[in-house]
Design a protein around this motif. Structure first.
Motif, mmCIF file in Angstrom:
data_model
loop_
_atom_site.group_PDB
_atom_site.id
_atom_site.type_symbol
_atom_site.label_atom_id
_atom_site.label_comp_id
_atom_site.label_asym_id
_atom_site.label_seq_id
_atom_site.Cartn_x
_atom_site.Cartn_y
_atom_site.Cartn_z
ATOM 1 N N ASP A 131 54.065 71.928 16.159
ATOM 2 C CA ASP A 131 55.457 72.266 15.793
ATOM 3 C C ASP A 131 55.217 73.484 14.768
ATOM 4 O OD1 ASP A 131 54.622 71.194 13.229
ATOM 5 O OD2 ASP A 131 55.584 69.221 13.949
ATOM 6 N N PRO A 132 56.421 74.198 14.291
ATOM 7 C CA PRO A 132 56.308 75.193 13.275
ATOM 8 C C PRO A 132 55.628 74.780 12.057
ATOM 9 C CG PRO A 132 58.529 75.003 14.327
ATOM 10 C CD PRO A 132 57.629 74.054 14.619
ATOM 11 N N ALA A 133 56.033 73.580 11.581
ATOM 12 C CA ALA A 133 55.120 73.171 10.217
ATOM 13 C C ALA A 133 53.690 73.137 10.415
ATOM 14 C CB ALA A 133 56.082 71.693 9.847
ATOM 15 N N SER A 134 53.236 72.602 11.282
ATOM 16 C CA SER A 134 51.960 72.668 11.735
ATOM 17 C C SER A 134 51.129 73.835 11.879
ATOM 18 C CB SER A 134 51.454 71.393 12.656
ATOM 19 O OG SER A 134 51.858 72.089 14.070
ATOM 20 N N PHE A 135 52.003 74.776 12.445
ATOM 21 C CA PHE A 135 51.504 75.970 12.511
ATOM 22 C C PHE A 135 51.556 76.599 11.169
ATOM 23 C CE2 PHE A 135 52.311 80.681 13.553
ATOM 24 C CZ PHE A 135 51.354 80.960 14.254
#
Length: 122
Positions: free
Chosen positions: A61-65
């Motif tokens: 997801d964007p946070a893990s990216f």
């Protein structure tokens, strides 16, 4: 041939090959140290790459990216530091080899100088 002649030939042979044998042993020991360093460095670079590949595969997801990109920047800084340290270690290995080889050459030059002085007295 007499024993004296054989002993004299053996001494001349040893006198001629002694420095070559010392140089070969020195080269082998330093080559071994160099190869061990290179293999160790290679393993650490492979480990870094594998860690980064695993981290990239965890992006979901964007946070893990965003977390991956942050850790990637940290890894680049660590990699630059490792490159610098490895270059210094490699230079130290080469300087040590050069110093040891220079010492060997100096010893041989001194042996030859002393030998010439002895022969000139006869």
């Amino acid at each position: 041939m007499s024993n004296d002649a054989l002993n004299k030939m053996a001494a001349q042979y040893q006198n001629f090959l002694g420095p070559v044998i010392k140089a070969n042993k020195l080269s082998a020991a330093n080559l071994e140290a160099l190869v061990n360093f290179q293999m160790s460095a290679l393993q650490s670079y492979v480990d870094m790459a594998m860690t980064r590949m695993k981290a990239a595969s965890d992006i979901s997801d964007p946070a893990s990216f965003q977390a991956f990109l942050t850790s990637q920047a940290e890894m680049v800084a660590n990699l630059q530091h490792k490159f610098s340290d490895d270059a210094k270690t490699l230079a130290d290995l080469m300087n040590r080899f050069k110093a040891e080889f220079d010492k060997l050459v100096q010893e041989r030059s001194e042996e030859r100088r002393v030998g010439k002085e002895c022969r000139s007295r006869w």
